[in-house]
Design a protein around this motif. Structure first.
Motif, PDB file in Angstrom:
ATOM      1  N   ARG A   1      29.755  17.777  32.623  1.00 50.33           N
ATOM      2  CA  ARG A   1      28.525  17.142  32.117  1.00 50.33           C
ATOM      3  C   ARG A   1      28.133  15.946  32.984  1.00 50.33           C
ATOM      4  NH1 ARG A   1      30.992  17.494  26.947  1.00 50.33           N
ATOM      5  NH2 ARG A   1      30.343  19.434  26.011  1.00 50.33           N
ATOM      6  N   TYR A   2      29.118  15.178  33.396  1.00 51.94           N
ATOM      7  CA  TYR A   2      28.864  14.030  34.261  1.00 51.94           C
ATOM      8  C   TYR A   2      28.187  14.482  35.550  1.00 51.94           C
ATOM      9  CZ  TYR A   2      29.781  10.419  37.707  1.00 51.94           C
ATOM     10  OH  TYR A   2      29.647   9.509  38.708  1.00 51.94           O
ATOM     11  N   CYS A   3      28.685  15.561  36.123  1.00 47.81           N
ATOM     12  CA  CYS A   3      28.073  16.080  37.364  1.00 47.81           C
ATOM     13  C   CYS A   3      26.625  16.463  37.127  1.00 47.81           C
ATOM     14  CB  CYS A   3      28.832  17.295  37.856  1.00 47.81           C
ATOM     15  SG  CYS A   3      30.394  16.887  38.607  1.00 47.81           S
ATOM     16  N   PHE A   4      26.366  17.137  36.034  1.00 44.07           N
ATOM     17  CA  PHE A   4      25.003  17.566  35.756  1.00 44.07           C
ATOM     18  C   PHE A   4      24.080  16.362  35.588  1.00 44.07           C
ATOM     19  CE2 PHE A   4      26.551  21.716  35.514  1.00 44.07           C
ATOM     20  CZ  PHE A   4      25.495  22.589  35.387  1.00 44.07           C
ATOM     21  N   LYS A   5      24.563  15.342  34.901  1.00 40.47           N
ATOM     22  CA  LYS A   5      23.732  14.148  34.706  1.00 40.47           C
ATOM     23  C   LYS A   5      23.589  13.346  35.997  1.00 40.47           C
ATOM     24  CE  LYS A   5      24.728  13.547  29.833  1.00 40.47           C
ATOM     25  NZ  LYS A   5      25.378  12.723  28.828  1.00 40.47           N
ATOM     26  N   ARG A   6      24.693  13.172  36.698  1.00 40.27           N
ATOM     27  CA  ARG A   6      24.678  12.354  37.908  1.00 40.27           C
ATOM     28  C   ARG A   6      23.805  12.958  38.997  1.00 40.27           C
ATOM     29  NH1 ARG A   6      27.223  10.916  42.651  1.00 40.27           N
ATOM     30  NH2 ARG A   6      27.599   8.729  42.939  1.00 40.27           N
ATOM     31  N   PHE A   7      23.875  14.267  39.132  1.00 38.36           N
ATOM     32  CA  PHE A   7      23.110  14.925  40.186  1.00 38.36           C
ATOM     33  C   PHE A   7      21.816  15.527  39.664  1.00 38.36           C
ATOM     34  CE2 PHE A   7      27.525  14.851  41.566  1.00 38.36           C
ATOM     35  CZ  PHE A   7      27.357  14.130  42.731  1.00 38.36           C
ATOM     36  N   ASP A   8      21.506  15.272  38.391  1.00 35.36           N
ATOM     37  CA  ASP A   8      20.243  15.677  37.784  1.00 35.36           C
ATOM     38  C   ASP A   8      19.902  17.127  38.124  1.00 35.36           C
ATOM     39  OD1 ASP A   8      17.997  15.295  36.234  1.00 35.36           O
ATOM     40  OD2 ASP A   8      16.779  14.629  37.920  1.00 35.36           O
TER      41      ASP A   8
END
Length: 75
Positions: A42-49
């Motif tokens: 989830r962090y990756c998805f949010k961080r890299f939009d």
């Protein structure tokens, strides 16, 4: 995007050794580690939009590999 998320979680769990055997041996540890893996994804998805659309499906595999490296990058 859901397929990419699922693939990323699967890849991360394989890399971390979170298996069905662990699930049988120690359910609480398995749940804890799977939650950590899902949070990392989830962090990756949010961080890299990430917004993967149907016309960009060809890049999904490369994106998953990139995210995998980003999550487990050695500092």
């Amino acid at each position: 995007a859901k397929a990419l998320f699922s693939r990323l979680v699967k890849q991360l769990s394989e890399k971390e050794g979170v298996t069905e055997a662990l699930k049988v041996e120690n359910q609480m540890m398995w749940v804890q580690r799977m939650n950590n893996i899902r949070n990392a994804a989830r962090y990756c998805f949010k961080r890299f939009d990430l917004r993967i659309t149907s016309y960009r499906k060809g890049c999904c595999q490369a994106t998953a590999a990139f995210l995998f490296r980003e999550v487990f990058k050695k500092s």
